[in-house]
Write a protein that holds these residues in place. Structure first.
Motif, PDB file in Angstrom:
ATOM      1  N   UNK A  69       0.789  -1.216   0.000  1.00  0.00           N
ATOM      2  CA  UNK A  69       0.000   0.000   0.000  1.00  0.00           C
ATOM      3  C   UNK A  69       0.823   1.268   0.000  1.00  0.00           C
ATOM      4  N   UNK A  70       2.097   1.182   0.316  1.00  0.00           N
ATOM      5  CA  UNK A  70       2.969   2.358   0.254  1.00  0.00           C
ATOM      6  C   UNK A  70       3.435   2.563  -1.186  1.00  0.00           C
ATOM      7  N   UNK A  71       3.712   3.797  -1.602  1.00  0.00           N
ATOM      8  CA  UNK A  71       4.162   4.013  -2.978  1.00  0.00           C
ATOM      9  C   UNK A  71       5.553   3.449  -3.198  1.00  0.00           C
ATOM     10  N   UNK A  72       5.725   2.764  -4.314  1.00  0.00           N
ATOM     11  CA  UNK A  72       7.069   2.321  -4.664  1.00  0.00           C
ATOM     12  C   UNK A  72       7.877   3.558  -5.045  1.00  0.00           C
ATOM     13  N   UNK A  73       9.039   3.782  -4.426  1.00  0.00           N
ATOM     14  CA  UNK A  73       9.745   5.043  -4.633  1.00  0.00           C
ATOM     15  C   UNK A  73      10.583   5.118  -5.909  1.00  0.00           C
ATOM     16  N   UNK A  74      10.763   3.989  -6.622  1.00  0.00           N
ATOM     17  CA  UNK A  74      11.720   3.954  -7.729  1.00  0.00           C
ATOM     18  C   UNK A  74      11.126   4.471  -9.040  1.00  0.00           C
ATOM     19  N   UNK A  75      10.477   5.626  -8.968  1.00  0.00           N
ATOM     20  CA  UNK A  75       9.758   6.142 -10.135  1.00  0.00           C
ATOM     21  C   UNK A  75      10.686   6.498 -11.287  1.00  0.00           C
ATOM     22  N   UNK A  76      11.955   6.804 -10.999  1.00  0.00           N
ATOM     23  CA  UNK A  76      12.896   7.172 -12.065  1.00  0.00           C
ATOM     24  C   UNK A  76      13.233   6.005 -12.983  1.00  0.00           C
ATOM     25  N   UNK A  77      12.824   4.794 -12.626  1.00  0.00           N
ATOM     26  CA  UNK A  77      13.101   3.666 -13.505  1.00  0.00           C
ATOM     27  C   UNK A  77      12.205   3.673 -14.739  1.00  0.00           C
ATOM     28  N   UNK A  78      11.322   4.633 -14.839  1.00  0.00           N
ATOM     29  CA  UNK A  78      10.608   4.918 -16.081  1.00  0.00           C
ATOM     30  C   UNK A  78      11.138   6.224 -16.651  1.00  0.00           C
ATOM     31  N   UNK A  79      11.768   6.206 -17.824  1.00  0.00           N
ATOM     32  CA  UNK A  79      12.213   7.465 -18.433  1.00  0.00           C
ATOM     33  C   UNK A  79      11.080   8.462 -18.639  1.00  0.00           C
ATOM     34  N   UNK A  80       9.852   7.961 -18.779  1.00  0.00           N
ATOM     35  CA  UNK A  80       8.706   8.871 -18.926  1.00  0.00           C
ATOM     36  C   UNK A  80       8.485   9.657 -17.637  1.00  0.00           C
ATOM     37  N   UNK A  81       8.668   9.006 -16.494  1.00  0.00           N
ATOM     38  CA  UNK A  81       8.565   9.715 -15.216  1.00  0.00           C
ATOM     39  C   UNK A  81       9.679  10.737 -15.049  1.00  0.00           C
ATOM     40  N   UNK A  82      10.854  10.402 -15.568  1.00  0.00           N
ATOM     41  CA  UNK A  82      11.981  11.327 -15.430  1.00  0.00           C
ATOM     42  C   UNK A  82      11.707  12.631 -16.176  1.00  0.00           C
ATOM     43  N   UNK A  83      10.861  12.586 -17.193  1.00  0.00           N
ATOM     44  CA  UNK A  83      10.457  13.838 -17.839  1.00  0.00           C
ATOM     45  C   UNK A  83       9.763  14.759 -16.836  1.00  0.00           C
ATOM     46  N   UNK A  84       8.997  14.181 -15.914  1.00  0.00           N
ATOM     47  CA  UNK A  84       8.354  14.971 -14.865  1.00  0.00           C
ATOM     48  C   UNK A  84       9.404  15.502 -13.898  1.00  0.00           C
ATOM     49  N   UNK A  85      10.377  14.664 -13.548  1.00  0.00           N
ATOM     50  CA  UNK A  85      11.486  15.111 -12.710  1.00  0.00           C
ATOM     51  C   UNK A  85      12.154  16.335 -13.349  1.00  0.00           C
ATOM     52  N   UNK A  86      12.386  16.248 -14.643  1.00  0.00           N
ATOM     53  CA  UNK A  86      13.075  17.314 -15.366  1.00  0.00           C
ATOM     54  C   UNK A  86      12.277  18.617 -15.306  1.00  0.00           C
ATOM     55  N   UNK A  87      10.980  18.531 -15.515  1.00  0.00           N
ATOM     56  CA  UNK A  87      10.145  19.740 -15.435  1.00  0.00           C
ATOM     57  C   UNK A  87      10.209  20.364 -14.042  1.00  0.00           C
ATOM     58  N   UNK A  88      10.192  19.527 -13.013  1.00  0.00           N
ATOM     59  CA  UNK A  88      10.289  20.040 -11.642  1.00  0.00           C
ATOM     60  C   UNK A  88      11.642  20.704 -11.400  1.00  0.00           C
ATOM     61  N   UNK A  89      12.689  20.150 -11.980  1.00  0.00           N
ATOM     62  CA  UNK A  89      14.021  20.747 -11.843  1.00  0.00           C
ATOM     63  C   UNK A  89      14.098  22.096 -12.548  1.00  0.00           C
ATOM     64  N   UNK A  90      13.521  22.193 -13.730  1.00  0.00           N
ATOM     65  CA  UNK A  90      13.537  23.468 -14.456  1.00  0.00           C
ATOM     66  C   UNK A  90      12.900  24.564 -13.610  1.00  0.00           C
ATOM     67  N   UNK A  91      11.752  24.269 -13.027  1.00  0.00           N
ATOM     68  CA  UNK A  91      11.076  25.272 -12.195  1.00  0.00           C
ATOM     69  C   UNK A  91      11.911  25.629 -10.970  1.00  0.00           C
TER      70      UNK A  91
END
Length: 314
Positions: free
Chosen positions: A135-157
């Protein structure tokens, strides 16, 4: 560990780290070597090497980026040092993954007067399905390059807030990097489709791959859900052996930051191949197999496909 325990030893460890850091900041800083060039550029500190590499691409030459943990470190139960606190206290921004990955981070950042950003904000989490962390979120979201696009947008801001004049450069770097992320994603999906459908099961030590297996359309199984235990339990190993036997899984794998002994036991008991070492929580050194995040995804893709199709190592 998923959470630093609230027992006396944990409190004493943290008290010792904070006291030592205060002494270091107040007395020793003048004698310490400079951790960042004194050139006026902003400083960003990340919790682990994967984030540091991604952040460096987005930042370009405008920001100095460093990782708290070093290549090869296990991130979940990391224990920060006084030196980590001293260096991080000089930063303009600290970046963490979030999703309960860095169990030590809340206490760490509370001891510092430095803003921080959670780069997984906006990612749709996949919950852990079994054991104590169900029930806890799996933290390894960066293992999807599509998710890393979200990481990148957050970094830009976030980078624009500490360096407004760099916005155009950050956005350009992000756009270029997203094309590369899309390319490694497409290669991942295409490559794993070459594996016969009956062999598309990824069995690993840690359950760090649900985002990757979702993208690739393959099944996932693991010995333990999160790097929390000191060793695999007999029940976990036995259940994995049963899964590999029942589903005739041709190869099994383990991550670089943990012992592969339990998985070697699974391979020995089932006749499956040990398909190789996968990278998740840490990059390698610069001269190693995965010096960048893009290299990590490429390496893991090749290793999984080679292992499942019979080209991996025993």
């Amino acid at each position: 560990m998923w959470k630093i325990g609230e027992d006396g030893r944990a409190r004493l460890r943290w008290s010792a780290v904070i006291v030592a850091a205060v002494v270091t900041l107040g007395v020793v800083t003048a004698c310490a070597p400079q951790d960042f060039p004194d050139d006026g550029k902003p400083v960003v500190v990340t919790t682990f090497t994967v984030l540091a590499d991604i952040a460096s691409v987005v930042a370009g030459d405008r920001i100095h980026v460093r990782s708290i943990t070093k290549p090869g470190a296990e991130i979940h139960g990391y224990e920060p040092t006084p030196g980590d606190m001293r260096r991080s206290a000089k930063a303009d921004l600290i970046i963490d993954n979030g999703l309960h990955l860095e169990s030590w981070f809340t206490r760490f950042v509370q001891a510092l007067d430095v803003p921080h950003v959670v780069v997984s904000d906006g990612v749709t989490p996949i919950d852990i399905a079994s054991d104590a962390y169900a029930g806890k979120p799996n933290p390894h979201a960066w293992m999807s390059p599509l998710n890393v696009m979200i990481y990148v947008d957050n970094m830009v801001r976030a980078f624009t807030r500490i360096d407004p004049d760099g916005r155009a450069e950050f956005e350009a770097n992000a756009a270029s990097y997203k094309k590369k992320l899309q390319a490694v994603h497409d290669d991942l999906v295409t490559s794993l489709r070459t594996v016969p459908r009956t062999q598309r099961a990824l069995v690993t030590c840690e359950g760090a791959f649900p985002y990757l297996t979702r993208d690739a359309g393959i099944a996932e199984r693991y010995i333990w859900p999160v790097n929390a235990e000191q060793q695999a339990t007999p029940k976990q190993v036995s259940a994995t052996i049963d899964y590999v036997r029942d589903n005739q899984v041709p190869a099994v794998f383990c991550e670089s930051t943990v012992s592969n002994r339990p998985m070697k036991q699974v391979a020995s008991a089932t006749g499956a191949r040990f398909g190789g070492t996968l990278y998740v929580d840490s990059l390698s050194a610069a001269d190693g197999p995965v010096p960048t995040y893009l290299d990590l995804i490429r390496h893991d893709t090749t290793t999984i496909v080679s292992g499942l199709t019979g080209q991996g190592n025993r």
